[in-house]
Design a protein around this motif. Structure first.
Motif, PDB file in Angstrom:
ATOM      1  N   THR A 268      23.172 -19.878  -4.428  1.00 26.31           N
ATOM      2  CA  THR A 268      23.084 -18.436  -4.596  1.00 26.31           C
ATOM      3  C   THR A 268      21.856 -18.121  -5.446  1.00 26.31           C
ATOM      4  OG1 THR A 268      24.317 -16.377  -4.872  1.00 26.31           O
ATOM      5  CG2 THR A 268      24.600 -18.043  -6.604  1.00 26.31           C
ATOM      6  N   LYS A 269      21.516 -16.825  -5.495  1.00 20.57           N
ATOM      7  CA  LYS A 269      20.266 -16.401  -6.137  1.00 20.57           C
ATOM      8  C   LYS A 269      20.535 -15.221  -7.055  1.00 20.57           C
ATOM      9  CE  LYS A 269      18.090 -17.651  -1.762  1.00 20.57           C
ATOM     10  NZ  LYS A 269      19.031 -17.274  -0.708  1.00 20.57           N
ATOM     11  N   LEU A 270      19.762 -15.165  -8.112  1.00 18.34           N
ATOM     12  CA  LEU A 270      19.858 -14.104  -9.103  1.00 18.34           C
ATOM     13  C   LEU A 270      19.160 -12.843  -8.598  1.00 18.34           C
ATOM     14  CD1 LEU A 270      20.427 -13.301 -12.151  1.00 18.34           C
ATOM     15  CD2 LEU A 270      18.123 -14.160 -12.619  1.00 18.34           C
ATOM     16  N   ARG A 271      19.800 -11.689  -8.777  1.00 14.24           N
ATOM     17  CA  ARG A 271      19.133 -10.420  -8.460  1.00 14.24           C
ATOM     18  C   ARG A 271      17.903 -10.245  -9.340  1.00 14.24           C
ATOM     19  NH1 ARG A 271      22.440  -6.649  -5.784  1.00 14.24           N
ATOM     20  NH2 ARG A 271      24.625  -7.243  -5.767  1.00 14.24           N
ATOM     21  N   ASP A 272      16.841  -9.701  -8.776  1.00 11.44           N
ATOM     22  CA  ASP A 272      15.624  -9.460  -9.562  1.00 11.44           C
ATOM     23  C   ASP A 272      15.903  -8.554 -10.754  1.00 11.44           C
ATOM     24  OD1 ASP A 272      14.310 -10.953  -7.645  1.00 11.44           O
ATOM     25  OD2 ASP A 272      13.664  -9.205  -6.504  1.00 11.44           O
ATOM     26  N   SER A 273      16.780  -7.571 -10.571  1.00 15.45           N
ATOM     27  CA  SER A 273      17.069  -6.618 -11.649  1.00 15.45           C
ATOM     28  C   SER A 273      17.830  -7.259 -12.797  1.00 15.45           C
ATOM     29  CB  SER A 273      17.873  -5.437 -11.098  1.00 15.45           C
ATOM     30  OG  SER A 273      19.085  -5.898 -10.520  1.00 15.45           O
ATOM     31  N   GLN A 274      18.357  -8.473 -12.574  1.00 15.52           N
ATOM     32  CA  GLN A 274      19.142  -9.135 -13.627  1.00 15.52           C
ATOM     33  C   GLN A 274      18.416 -10.345 -14.223  1.00 15.52           C
ATOM     34  OE1 GLN A 274      22.793  -9.200 -11.082  1.00 15.52           O
ATOM     35  NE2 GLN A 274      23.749  -8.179 -12.812  1.00 15.52           N
ATOM     36  N   GLN A 275      17.111 -10.442 -13.963  1.00 15.57           N
ATOM     37  CA  GLN A 275      16.332 -11.489 -14.626  1.00 15.57           C
ATOM     38  C   GLN A 275      16.335 -11.265 -16.138  1.00 15.57           C
ATOM     39  OE1 GLN A 275      12.417 -12.221 -13.017  1.00 15.57           O
ATOM     40  NE2 GLN A 275      13.118 -12.027 -10.912  1.00 15.57           N
ATOM     41  N   GLY A 276      16.111 -12.346 -16.886  1.00 13.75           N
ATOM     42  CA  GLY A 276      16.220 -12.311 -18.341  1.00 13.75           C
ATOM     43  C   GLY A 276      17.254 -13.330 -18.773  1.00 13.75           C
ATOM     44  N   TYR A 277      17.363 -13.605 -20.058  1.00 10.64           N
ATOM     45  CA  TYR A 277      18.248 -14.678 -20.531  1.00 10.64           C
ATOM     46  C   TYR A 277      19.718 -14.266 -20.469  1.00 10.64           C
ATOM     47  CZ  TYR A 277      20.162 -18.502 -23.266  1.00 10.64           C
ATOM     48  OH  TYR A 277      20.893 -19.585 -23.673  1.00 10.64           O
ATOM     49  N   ASP A 278      20.113 -13.293 -21.283  1.00 12.16           N
ATOM     50  CA  ASP A 278      21.526 -12.898 -21.323  1.00 12.16           C
ATOM     51  C   ASP A 278      21.984 -12.327 -19.988  1.00 12.16           C
ATOM     52  OD1 ASP A 278      21.811 -13.685 -23.979  1.00 12.16           O
ATOM     53  OD2 ASP A 278      21.149 -11.737 -24.741  1.00 12.16           O
ATOM     54  N   SER A 279      21.114 -11.520 -19.373  1.00  9.80           N
ATOM     55  CA  SER A 279      21.500 -10.877 -18.111  1.00  9.80           C
ATOM     56  C   SER A 279      21.692 -11.902 -16.991  1.00  9.80           C
ATOM     57  CB  SER A 279      20.484  -9.810 -17.709  1.00  9.80           C
ATOM     58  OG  SER A 279      19.177 -10.327 -17.774  1.00  9.80           O
TER      59      SER A 279
ATOM     60  N   MET B  11      18.906 -19.924  -7.878  1.00  8.66           N
ATOM     61  CA  MET B  11      17.484 -19.659  -7.644  1.00  8.66           C
ATOM     62  C   MET B  11      17.070 -18.301  -8.210  1.00  8.66           C
ATOM     63  SD  MET B  11      17.087 -21.021  -3.671  1.00  8.66           S
ATOM     64  CE  MET B  11      15.609 -22.034  -3.826  1.00  8.66           C
ATOM     65  N   ILE B  12      15.835 -18.224  -8.696  1.00  7.29           N
ATOM     66  CA  ILE B  12      15.191 -16.947  -8.972  1.00  7.29           C
ATOM     67  C   ILE B  12      14.740 -16.396  -7.619  1.00  7.29           C
ATOM     68  CG2 ILE B  12      13.276 -15.780 -10.122  1.00  7.29           C
ATOM     69  CD1 ILE B  12      13.301 -17.979 -12.239  1.00  7.29           C
ATOM     70  N   HIS B  13      15.126 -15.158  -7.288  1.00 13.65           N
ATOM     71  CA  HIS B  13      14.945 -14.674  -5.913  1.00 13.65           C
ATOM     72  C   HIS B  13      13.493 -14.291  -5.617  1.00 13.65           C
ATOM     73  CE1 HIS B  13      17.556 -12.781  -2.503  1.00 13.65           C
ATOM     74  NE2 HIS B  13      16.461 -13.317  -2.025  1.00 13.65           N
ATOM     75  N   TRP B  14      12.848 -13.578  -6.529  1.00 13.96           N
ATOM     76  CA  TRP B  14      11.432 -13.203  -6.361  1.00 13.96           C
ATOM     77  C   TRP B  14      10.746 -13.350  -7.710  1.00 13.96           C
ATOM     78  CZ3 TRP B  14       9.124 -11.825  -1.704  1.00 13.96           C
ATOM     79  CH2 TRP B  14      10.000 -11.635  -0.630  1.00 13.96           C
ATOM     80  N   PRO B  15       9.464 -13.730  -7.732  1.00 16.08           N
ATOM     81  CA  PRO B  15       8.802 -13.964  -9.022  1.00 16.08           C
ATOM     82  C   PRO B  15       8.469 -12.690  -9.798  1.00 16.08           C
ATOM     83  CG  PRO B  15       7.253 -14.312  -7.204  1.00 16.08           C
ATOM     84  CD  PRO B  15       8.613 -14.105  -6.586  1.00 16.08           C
ATOM     85  N   THR B  16       8.398 -11.553  -9.113  1.00 15.91           N
ATOM     86  CA  THR B  16       8.024 -10.281  -9.735  1.00 15.91           C
ATOM     87  C   THR B  16       6.920 -10.461 -10.794  1.00 15.91           C
ATOM     88  OG1 THR B  16       9.840 -10.366 -11.364  1.00 15.91           O
ATOM     89  CG2 THR B  16      10.300  -9.263  -9.284  1.00 15.91           C
ATOM     90  N   PRO B  17       5.728 -10.905 -10.390  1.00 15.80           N
ATOM     91  CA  PRO B  17       4.669 -11.179 -11.370  1.00 15.80           C
ATOM     92  C   PRO B  17       4.235  -9.933 -12.150  1.00 15.80           C
ATOM     93  CG  PRO B  17       3.809 -11.305  -9.120  1.00 15.80           C
ATOM     94  CD  PRO B  17       5.304 -11.211  -9.012  1.00 15.80           C
TER      95      PRO B  17
ATOM     96  N   SER C 206      10.555 -14.557 -15.591  1.00 21.23           N
ATOM     97  CA  SER C 206      11.027 -15.857 -15.105  1.00 21.23           C
ATOM     98  C   SER C 206      11.181 -16.879 -16.228  1.00 21.23           C
ATOM     99  CB  SER C 206      10.081 -16.392 -14.031  1.00 21.23           C
ATOM    100  OG  SER C 206      10.151 -15.593 -12.873  1.00 21.23           O
ATOM    101  N   THR C 207      10.391 -16.736 -17.295  1.00 20.88           N
ATOM    102  CA  THR C 207      10.466 -17.715 -18.389  1.00 20.88           C
ATOM    103  C   THR C 207      11.820 -17.648 -19.093  1.00 20.88           C
ATOM    104  OG1 THR C 207       8.092 -17.520 -18.652  1.00 20.88           O
ATOM    105  CG2 THR C 207       9.287 -18.535 -20.457  1.00 20.88           C
ATOM    106  N   ASP C 208      12.229 -16.445 -19.497  1.00 22.47           N
ATOM    107  CA  ASP C 208      13.538 -16.285 -20.147  1.00 22.47           C
ATOM    108  C   ASP C 208      14.657 -16.631 -19.169  1.00 22.47           C
ATOM    109  OD1 ASP C 208      12.390 -15.434 -22.509  1.00 22.47           O
ATOM    110  OD2 ASP C 208      12.447 -13.321 -21.936  1.00 22.47           O
ATOM    111  N   THR C 209      14.474 -16.235 -17.920  1.00 22.35           N
ATOM    112  CA  THR C 209      15.476 -16.530 -16.892  1.00 22.35           C
ATOM    113  C   THR C 209      15.652 -18.038 -16.752  1.00 22.35           C
ATOM    114  OG1 THR C 209      14.833 -14.523 -15.713  1.00 22.35           O
ATOM    115  CG2 THR C 209      16.065 -16.170 -14.467  1.00 22.35           C
ATOM    116  N   TRP C 210      14.531 -18.762 -16.725  1.00 19.62           N
ATOM    117  CA  TRP C 210      14.588 -20.212 -16.546  1.00 19.62           C
ATOM    118  C   TRP C 210      15.341 -20.885 -17.694  1.00 19.62           C
ATOM    119  CZ3 TRP C 210      13.755 -22.608 -12.157  1.00 19.62           C
ATOM    120  CH2 TRP C 210      13.758 -24.009 -12.171  1.00 19.62           C
ATOM    121  N   LYS C 211      15.163 -20.364 -18.904  1.00 13.90           N
ATOM    122  CA  LYS C 211      15.893 -20.942 -20.049  1.00 13.90           C
ATOM    123  C   LYS C 211      17.402 -20.783 -19.853  1.00 13.90           C
ATOM    124  CE  LYS C 211      11.989 -20.425 -23.124  1.00 13.90           C
ATOM    125  NZ  LYS C 211      11.214 -19.453 -23.905  1.00 13.90           N
ATOM    126  N   ALA C 212      17.811 -19.643 -19.296  1.00  9.40           N
ATOM    127  CA  ALA C 212      19.234 -19.457 -18.976  1.00  9.40           C
ATOM    128  C   ALA C 212      19.671 -20.430 -17.882  1.00  9.40           C
ATOM    129  CB  ALA C 212      19.470 -18.015 -18.525  1.00  9.40           C
TER     130      ALA C 212
END
Length: 289
Positions: free
Chosen positions: A86-97, A118-124, A129-135
């Motif tokens: 499954t993949k994370l919604r772009d709107s919910q990227q971030g550590y806690d979210s 998976m991170i769904h889109w990189p949204t550059p 993505s950095t905080d998301t990856w730590k989660a």
């Protein structure tokens, strides 16, 4: 070739650099509603699929979960034979979210863990993505997400993630088909041990007629369908594929790729179809879900 029941053992696994192995053919479930996805997943499991590729943004995780529970693939020995992404919604990227979103996905899927998150889109343009990856790493360390991947990451995104986290994902899922081969992205992934997974492997059907009948001629020579020719080309390239079909007979056909092989000339003819036009969205500018 028959279109009967496929033994899942016929589908090879692709070894990932994190020590896990992913079935090379999976079922994609994009654009199927939550009710409609239940029989689609059930028929795929019946046909021999052991890899389901979902996402929170498809708004059908609950339906996938109901299908897995109804067929007994959500726990025990059967669960261990199945790969669920499954993949994370772009709107919910971030550590806690991301952690909160993952908990919700797991509940909807009725699973104790997922095989890949998976991170769904990189949204550059809104890089989190950095905080998301730590989660994601925390989830992996806790055994909740066994493999960590990304989707739609271009080399610049992959480099940035690596510079900021020290990590490369195990898998990068990208739009990839004969008329949009993304060779630079694929080469970069191979160089860094990142497995490539293709979505829209047939350009949503558009590539079935690519190249003035090239695909049809090859299909006729092997007495298979044009779809099987394109999917076989992906298989021979070592690419993981997630063709989507809601029809049981088509699902079986899309899995039935191991009774024939393309000749070197046929493979080269499909390589020659590469072109400048994507079927989907541009990762530089797109956000979704």
């Amino acid at each position: 070739m028959t279109n009967g029941h496929i033994n899942p053992a016929n589908v090879p696994d692709i070894a990932l650099k994190d020590g896990h192995s992913i079935p090379q053919v999976g079922l994609g479930v994009l654009r199927i509603d939550d009710e409609g996805v239940v029989p689609v997943v059930e028929s795929a499991l019946e046909a021999g699929y052991r890899h389901i590729d979902g996402a929170a943004g498809y708004n059908n995780e609950a339906g996938v979960g109901r299908a897995l529970a109804a067929s007994g693939y959500n726990k025990g020995a059967k669960r261990e034979t199945l790969w669920v992404t499954t993949k994370l919604r772009d709107s919910q990227q971030g550590y806690d979210s991301a952690l909160k979103a993952f908990d919700n996905s797991l509940k909807l899927l009725q699973l104790d863990y997922v095989d890949m998150y998976m991170i769904h889109w990189p949204t550059p343009f809104d890089w989190r993505s950095t905080d998301t990856w730590k989660a994601f790493v925390k989830l992996r360390d806790e055994g909740m997400a066994r493999t960590l991947g990304v989707c739609n990451f271009m080399p610049a995104d992959l480099k940035r993630l690596h510079e900021e986290t020290g990590a490369w994902p195990a898998v990068n899922q990208i739009e990839l088909h004969p008329t949009w081969q993304q060779r630079e992205v694929v080469a970069f992934c191979k160089e860094h041990g990142i497995a490539v997974e293709a979505y829209s492997p047939m350009a949503r059907g558009a590539d079935l007629n690519a190249g003035d009948g090239t695909i049809e001629k090859i299909a006729a020579a092997h007495e298979v369908s044009p779809a099987q020719v394109i999917l076989r080309w992906h298989i021979e390239n070592g690419t993981i594929i997630i063709p989507k079909s809601v029809h049981a007979d088509r699902q079986k056909e899309n899995l039935n790729l191991f009774g024939f092989a393309l000749t070197a000339d046929e493979h080269a003819a499909i390589d020659a179809l590469d072109g400048p036009t994507r079927a989907g969205h541009d990762p530089l500018t797109f956000t979704y879900a």
